[in-house]
Write a protein that holds these residues in place. Structure first.
Motif, PDB file in Angstrom:
ATOM      1  N   UNK A   1       0.823  -1.207   0.000  1.00 19.17           N
ATOM      2  CA  UNK A   1       0.000   0.000   0.000  1.00 19.17           C
ATOM      3  C   UNK A   1       0.861   1.262   0.000  1.00 19.17           C
ATOM      4  N   UNK A   2       1.979   1.220   0.708  1.00 23.05           N
ATOM      5  CA  UNK A   2       2.851   2.394   0.817  1.00 23.05           C
ATOM      6  C   UNK A   2       3.698   2.613  -0.429  1.00 23.05           C
TER       7      UNK A   2
ATOM      8  N   UNK B   1       6.217   5.658   6.186  1.00 19.66           N
ATOM      9  CA  UNK B   1       5.861   5.329   7.574  1.00 19.66           C
ATOM     10  C   UNK B   1       4.394   5.631   7.902  1.00 19.66           C
ATOM     11  N   UNK B   2       3.864   6.819   7.564  1.00 18.77           N
ATOM     12  CA  UNK B   2       2.454   7.078   7.901  1.00 18.77           C
ATOM     13  C   UNK B   2       1.498   6.134   7.173  1.00 18.77           C
TER      14      UNK B   2
ATOM     15  N   UNK C   1      -1.576  -0.708   8.544  1.00 13.26           N
ATOM     16  CA  UNK C   1      -1.495  -1.763   9.548  1.00 13.26           C
ATOM     17  C   UNK C   1      -2.604  -1.640  10.583  1.00 13.26           C
ATOM     18  N   UNK C   2      -3.021  -0.416  10.870  1.00 15.48           N
ATOM     19  CA  UNK C   2      -4.148  -0.220  11.779  1.00 15.48           C
ATOM     20  C   UNK C   2      -5.442  -0.717  11.136  1.00 15.48           C
ATOM     21  N   UNK C   3      -5.594  -0.410   9.845  1.00 12.28           N
ATOM     22  CA  UNK C   3      -6.825  -0.781   9.152  1.00 12.28           C
ATOM     23  C   UNK C   3      -6.977  -2.291   9.000  1.00 12.28           C
ATOM     24  N   UNK C   4      -5.865  -2.978   8.759  1.00 15.44           N
ATOM     25  CA  UNK C   4      -5.958  -4.431   8.541  1.00 15.44           C
ATOM     26  C   UNK C   4      -5.722  -5.218   9.817  1.00 15.44           C
TER      27      UNK C   4
ATOM     28  N   UNK D   1       6.733  -2.254  15.288  1.00 18.09           N
ATOM     29  CA  UNK D   1       6.457  -2.980  14.051  1.00 18.09           C
ATOM     30  C   UNK D   1       6.322  -2.038  12.858  1.00 18.09           C
ATOM     31  N   UNK D   2       5.769  -0.846  13.063  1.00 15.96           N
ATOM     32  CA  UNK D   2       5.632   0.106  11.963  1.00 15.96           C
ATOM     33  C   UNK D   2       7.011   0.473  11.409  1.00 15.96           C
TER      34      UNK D   2
END
Length: 241
Positions: free
Chosen positions: A115-116, A164-165, A171-174, A200-201
């Motif tokens: 995604x990033x 990073x953002x 990662x929050x969404x999934x 982890x981020x």
């Protein structure tokens, strides 16, 4: 260790590739010799423009390859695996029935990287636009990954800030945090297996960048050795069909 292994593999591929004139050999001749047709020094602006175009094609391909679904997950060279200290927990958790949670965690980390990845395209274009004649000479006279090294120097900080953002949000969404807790919770009380303080981020962002640069290095190899990579009008005009 994984990054070192893949880098060595890339170098071996390059070393054993068929000997043929590529873009970079021709660029070197343009920079160091006179034109066989006119007897005049090579046109500096045209040479840099052609190099920029070649690198634009290469970096665009690299970004495309990692930004698609399974761009990271489906590529064993760059697939993001669990950090070593988490992997020990994951192996133990999988052994007691948590394999599905472990697999989900790995998938979600790689999806975040995919995604990033599109954010890299504009930053590579910016770096290429800022390239000077001395930068070009350094790329042409440097080692087999000198262009990739140039991009690392010029873009790593900006890439990290852009990735990073997106990684964090993705990662929050999934549900990476949830998946991570599901993996480590069964065994996190074991003193020797504590994983507090693991970001982890940050880990996924750095792994994503390492994988991206490995793919840029692979595209650089193609640029150096494959005449079929001359895919734009400018490159055909400068280097022939």
């Amino acid at each position: 260790m994984r990054l070192l292994t893949v880098t060595i593999a890339l170098l071996l591929i390059t070393a054993t590739a068929p000997a043929q004139a590529g873009f970079f050999d021709t660029f070197k001749r343009l920079l160091t010799s006179e034109s066989a047709d006119t007897g005049a020094p090579p046109d500096e602006n045209t040479t840099i423009a052609a190099l920029r175009e070649a690198l634009t094609v290469g970096t665009r391909n690299a970004v495309h390859n990692v930004a698609r679904v399974d761009g990271y997950l489906g590529n064993e060279w760059i697939k993001i695996v669990l950090p070593e200290r988490v992997q020990r927990l994951a192996d133990m958790a999988a052994a007691v029935g948590f394999q599905e949670q472990v697999d989900h965690l790995v998938v979600t980390m790689n999806r975040a990287a995919e995604t990033a990845a599109p954010a890299a395209a504009d930053l590579f274009v910016t770096a290429i636009g800022e390239m000077t004649f001395e930068d070009a000479r350094g790329i042409l006279e440097g080692g087999e990954t000198s262009a990739t090294d140039f991009f690392r120097r010029k873009t790593t900080t900006r890439l990290y800030a852009a990735f990073k953002p997106v990684v964090t949000t993705s990662m929050e969404q999934v549900g990476v945090a949830r998946a991570y807790k599901e993996v480590v919770a069964p065994l996190s009380s074991v003193p020797m297996l504590q994983t507090e303080g693991l970001d982890l981020d940050h880990y996924v962002t750095n792994e994503a960048l390492d994988g991206l640069f490995l793919m840029v290095a692979e595209e650089e190899r193609k640029i150096r050795s494959d005449p079929a990579a001359r895919v734009t009008d400018l490159l055909r005009r400068v280097f022939g069909q």
